[in-house]
Write a protein that holds these residues in place. Structure first.
Motif, PDB file in Angstrom:
ATOM      1  N   MET A  29     -13.718  49.196   4.424  1.00 41.76           N
ATOM      2  CA  MET A  29     -14.565  49.755   3.373  1.00 41.76           C
ATOM      3  C   MET A  29     -15.599  48.747   2.882  1.00 41.76           C
ATOM      4  N   THR A  30     -15.201  47.494   2.768  1.00 41.82           N
ATOM      5  CA  THR A  30     -16.123  46.452   2.334  1.00 41.82           C
ATOM      6  C   THR A  30     -17.260  46.281   3.330  1.00 41.82           C
ATOM      7  N   THR A  33     -19.573  49.348   3.166  1.00 46.06           N
ATOM      8  CA  THR A  33     -20.403  49.290   1.962  1.00 46.06           C
ATOM      9  C   THR A  33     -21.544  48.303   2.144  1.00 46.06           C
ATOM     10  N   GLN A  51     -21.333  57.072   3.793  1.00 47.68           N
ATOM     11  CA  GLN A  51     -20.940  57.176   2.392  1.00 47.68           C
ATOM     12  C   GLN A  51     -19.729  58.088   2.237  1.00 47.68           C
ATOM     13  N   LEU A  54     -16.421  56.400   3.109  1.00 50.34           N
ATOM     14  CA  LEU A  54     -15.867  55.557   2.045  1.00 50.34           C
ATOM     15  C   LEU A  54     -14.942  56.365   1.138  1.00 50.34           C
ATOM     16  N   HIS A  58     -11.041  55.522   0.816  1.00 49.36           N
ATOM     17  CA  HIS A  58     -10.546  55.184  -0.519  1.00 49.36           C
ATOM     18  C   HIS A  58      -9.360  56.063  -0.881  1.00 49.36           C
TER      19      HIS A  58
END
Length: 103
Positions: A29-30, A33, A51, A54, A58
């Motif tokens: 995810m990092t 992003t 997007q 993510l 999450h």
């Protein structure tokens, strides 16, 4: 070994494998992003699917990682109070917290 302890050990192993696998999603995810920001602000390219991924990652971290966190006894508490509680008080905090946050 009876059937219940066999099933319990298999469930524990499954939860452990899922927990370790899902933990890698935080790193992924990092990176995604970072890529979204670079693509948008440097190259003026937007990516809806990145997007959206993510959001799905999450939710996977929280939904599948919750069992591992609970099994490892690593869930969030206010340790200032919790560490001075008796074992009976700690178990009440754990029960009430699990029921409250599960709902």
């Amino acid at each position: 070994m009876n059937l219940i302890s066999f099933i319990s050990s298999k469930i524990d192993l499954t939860v452990k494998v899922i927990g370790h696998t899902v933990s890698w999603l935080a790193l992924i995810m990092t990176v995604i992003t970072f890529l979204i920001v670079i693509l948008r602000y440097v190259f003026n390219i937007g990516s809806i699917w990145m997007q959206e991924s993510l959001v799905w990652m999450h939710s996977a971290i929280f939904l599948m990682g919750a069992a591992y966190t609970l099994k490892s006894d690593e869930h969030v508490r206010v340790d200032i109070f919790y560490k001075s509680f008796s074992p009976k008080q700690k178990s009440w905090v754990n029960i009430i917290g699990a029921v409250f946050f599960a709902l």
